[in-house]
Write a protein that holds these residues in place. Structure first.
Motif, PDB file in Angstrom:
ATOM      1  N   UNK A 148       0.313  -1.189  -0.106  1.00 38.36           N
ATOM      2  CA  UNK A 148      -0.094   0.144  -0.262  1.00 38.36           C
ATOM      3  C   UNK A 148       0.411   1.257   0.271  1.00 38.36           C
ATOM      4  N   UNK A 149       0.473   2.291  -0.803  1.00 36.53           N
ATOM      5  CA  UNK A 149       1.308   3.293  -0.737  1.00 36.53           C
ATOM      6  C   UNK A 149       0.438   4.702  -0.644  1.00 36.53           C
ATOM      7  N   UNK A 150       1.172   5.830  -1.381  1.00 36.56           N
ATOM      8  CA  UNK A 150       0.149   7.079  -0.634  1.00 36.56           C
ATOM      9  C   UNK A 150       0.820   7.903  -1.655  1.00 36.56           C
ATOM     10  N   UNK A 199      -4.841   6.832  -1.235  1.00 36.13           N
ATOM     11  CA  UNK A 199      -4.122   4.895  -1.172  1.00 36.13           C
ATOM     12  C   UNK A 199      -3.858   4.429  -2.141  1.00 36.13           C
ATOM     13  N   UNK A 200      -3.233   4.016  -2.667  1.00 34.71           N
ATOM     14  CA  UNK A 200      -3.647   3.566  -3.865  1.00 34.71           C
ATOM     15  C   UNK A 200      -2.439   1.364  -2.851  1.00 34.71           C
ATOM     16  N   UNK A 201      -2.911   0.444  -3.984  1.00 33.83           N
ATOM     17  CA  UNK A 201      -2.717  -0.534  -3.955  1.00 33.83           C
ATOM     18  C   UNK A 201      -1.497  -0.856  -4.412  1.00 33.83           C
ATOM     19  N   UNK A 202      -0.432  -1.883  -4.625  1.00 36.25           N
ATOM     20  CA  UNK A 202       0.262  -2.608  -5.888  1.00 36.25           C
ATOM     21  C   UNK A 202       0.987  -3.819  -5.417  1.00 36.25           C
ATOM     22  N   UNK A 215      -3.932  -0.188  -8.372  1.00 37.84           N
ATOM     23  CA  UNK A 215      -5.108  -0.045  -8.038  1.00 37.84           C
ATOM     24  C   UNK A 215      -5.077   1.474  -7.126  1.00 37.84           C
ATOM     25  N   UNK A 216      -5.774   2.284  -7.231  1.00 38.64           N
ATOM     26  CA  UNK A 216      -6.163   3.840  -6.579  1.00 38.64           C
ATOM     27  C   UNK A 216      -7.557   3.573  -5.793  1.00 38.64           C
ATOM     28  N   UNK A 217      -7.364   2.602  -4.418  1.00 39.49           N
ATOM     29  CA  UNK A 217      -9.066   2.312  -4.007  1.00 39.49           C
ATOM     30  C   UNK A 217      -9.938   3.414  -2.820  1.00 39.49           C
ATOM     31  N   UNK A 218      -8.688   4.919  -2.353  1.00 39.15           N
ATOM     32  CA  UNK A 218      -9.825   5.348  -1.821  1.00 39.15           C
ATOM     33  C   UNK A 218     -10.466   6.452  -3.026  1.00 39.15           C
ATOM     34  N   UNK A 219     -10.238   6.184  -4.207  1.00 36.67           N
ATOM     35  CA  UNK A 219     -10.786   6.943  -5.453  1.00 36.67           C
ATOM     36  C   UNK A 219     -12.622   7.430  -4.923  1.00 36.67           C
ATOM     37  N   UNK A 220     -12.795   8.581  -5.067  1.00 38.73           N
ATOM     38  CA  UNK A 220     -13.985   9.282  -4.894  1.00 38.73           C
ATOM     39  C   UNK A 220     -13.940   9.224  -3.364  1.00 38.73           C
ATOM     40  N   UNK A 221     -13.500   9.299  -2.649  1.00 40.33           N
ATOM     41  CA  UNK A 221     -13.315   9.911  -1.415  1.00 40.33           C
ATOM     42  C   UNK A 221     -12.640  11.461  -1.097  1.00 40.33           C
ATOM     43  N   UNK A 222     -13.540  12.370  -0.519  1.00 37.48           N
ATOM     44  CA  UNK A 222     -13.199  13.545  -0.796  1.00 37.48           C
ATOM     45  C   UNK A 222     -12.195  14.060   0.819  1.00 37.48           C
ATOM     46  N   UNK A 223     -11.470  13.580   0.816  1.00 42.18           N
ATOM     47  CA  UNK A 223     -10.565  13.291   2.291  1.00 42.18           C
ATOM     48  C   UNK A 223      -9.336  13.790   1.609  1.00 42.18           C
ATOM     49  N   UNK A 224      -8.493  13.622   2.570  1.00 43.83           N
ATOM     50  CA  UNK A 224      -6.567  12.940   2.746  1.00 43.83           C
ATOM     51  C   UNK A 224      -6.753  11.510   3.543  1.00 43.83           C
ATOM     52  N   UNK A 225      -6.035  10.965   2.846  1.00 44.35           N
ATOM     53  CA  UNK A 225      -5.718   9.283   3.707  1.00 44.35           C
ATOM     54  C   UNK A 225      -4.169   8.963   3.210  1.00 44.35           C
ATOM     55  N   UNK A 226      -3.471   8.889   4.359  1.00 45.08           N
ATOM     56  CA  UNK A 226      -3.766   9.508   5.922  1.00 45.08           C
ATOM     57  C   UNK A 226      -3.698  11.125   5.991  1.00 45.08           C
ATOM     58  N   UNK A 227      -4.786  11.517   6.424  1.00 42.95           N
ATOM     59  CA  UNK A 227      -5.316  12.844   7.598  1.00 42.95           C
ATOM     60  C   UNK A 227      -3.557  13.654   7.401  1.00 42.95           C
ATOM     61  N   UNK A 228      -3.777  15.367   7.519  1.00 40.07           N
ATOM     62  CA  UNK A 228      -2.842  16.011   7.026  1.00 40.07           C
ATOM     63  C   UNK A 228      -3.354  16.917   8.643  1.00 40.07           C
ATOM     64  N   UNK A 229      -2.264  17.146   8.891  1.00 35.86           N
ATOM     65  CA  UNK A 229      -0.304  16.696   8.202  1.00 35.86           C
ATOM     66  C   UNK A 229      -0.071  15.684   9.063  1.00 35.86           C
ATOM     67  N   UNK A 230      -0.408  15.443  10.068  1.00 39.16           N
ATOM     68  CA  UNK A 230       0.639  14.679  11.028  1.00 39.16           C
ATOM     69  C   UNK A 230      -0.273  13.397  10.774  1.00 39.16           C
TER      70      UNK A 230
END
Length: 273
Positions: A148-150, A199-202, A215-230
């Motif tokens: 999983x990569x962001x 978030x993507x999974x390869x 694979x873009x697993x959070x596509x359509x989510x209006x937000x940051x994954x992981x959350x910002x800033x920390x």
């Protein structure tokens, strides 16, 4: 935890030695000492519970920067800590492979921040990801067959290359004005540029490298994954069989600036639904 205690003991013993050595004049602790202290962080215990991989930050005073590296230490205290990454190249975020035979980490030694892997049996580190964007964080699946990569991407871009191209064009622009139509416009010291952390999974191939199009697993989510800033990789995880990813997200919209609510979501790791 034993590791921070050990680090503190080494610091204290080093200071004590400096104060009592007959070749040096006794002195008190000063701000230079505080700057030059090595800093241990992000300890990760191996799957067999016998070793710990950790991040060590050393100060390069001449270059006015800190350099991070990955180290290994036996938890029973036997032997000296072992450096796993090349000195002088910054490496962060040690993560174990499920079989405990290698350690994954982040490094920009190739020009962009990508995932690398070093085998404990020896040899040079090998690059695992090779994407046009910096990898923000990552996690290895329990099966060892996925990563999983962001990335920070534009929501309307179907490919990572699209985001890279758009950012490059922005960098070439001779104008600097920006129109913001909603909040946030800035997280701490970073101005919003229209991208979202997603978030993507390869899948990993036989050589241990990721596929070209994750694979873009959070596509359509209006937000940051992981959350910002920390936020970091603690905000998402694989199921034991690697078929599902669970992640935390704050649905942003127009309420992002005054909402602190995060919810948990589950999605197939192949983004099939």
């Amino acid at each position: 935890m034993r590791l921070p205690v050990l680090a503190l003991a080494l610091v204290v013993s080093g200071v004590a030695a400096a104060q009592t050595s007959p070749s040096t004049k006794p002195r008190g602790l000063d701000v230079r000492d505080l700057v030059m202290f090595d800093r241990v962080s992000d300890p990760r215990v191996s799957p067999d519970g016998k070793s710990v991989a950790f991040q060590l930050r050393e100060t390069d005073l001449e270059a006015n920067k800190g350099v991070n590296s990955i180290w290994l230490r036996a938890l029973d205290g036997a032997g000296a800590p072992k450096r796993l990454t090349t000195k002088g190249t910054s490496s962060t975020t040690p993560r174990w492979s499920p079989d405990g035979r290698s350690v994954y980490f982040l490094s920009a030694r190739g020009g962009t921040n990508q995932v690398w892997r070093v085998d404990l049996s020896g040899g040079d580190a090998r690059q695992v990801t090779d994407y046009p964007l910096d990898v923000g964080s990552f996690a290895v699946s329990p099966t060892g067959r996925q990563l999983a990569v962001t990335f920070d991407v534009f929501a309307d871009c179907a490919e990572l290359a699209c985001t890279k191209s758009r950012l490059d064009e922005k960098g070439k622009s001779k104008t600097s004005g920006v129109l913001y139509e909603d909040l946030f416009i800035r997280h701490w010291d970073t101005w919003k540029n229209g991208t979202r952390s997603q978030l993507f999974v390869a899948d990993l191939d036989a050589s241990g490298k990721t596929e070209a199009k994750p694979a873009w697993v959070t596509k359509g989510i209006d937000g940051d994954v992981p959350s910002k800033p920390f936020g970091d990789d603690a905000e998402y995880t694989f199921s034991p069989d690697g078929k599902t990813v669970v992640f935390a997200a704050r649905i942003a919209g127009k309420t992002e600036a005054w909402s602190t609510n995060l919810d948990l979501f589950a999605v197939p790791s192949d983004a099939s639904s």
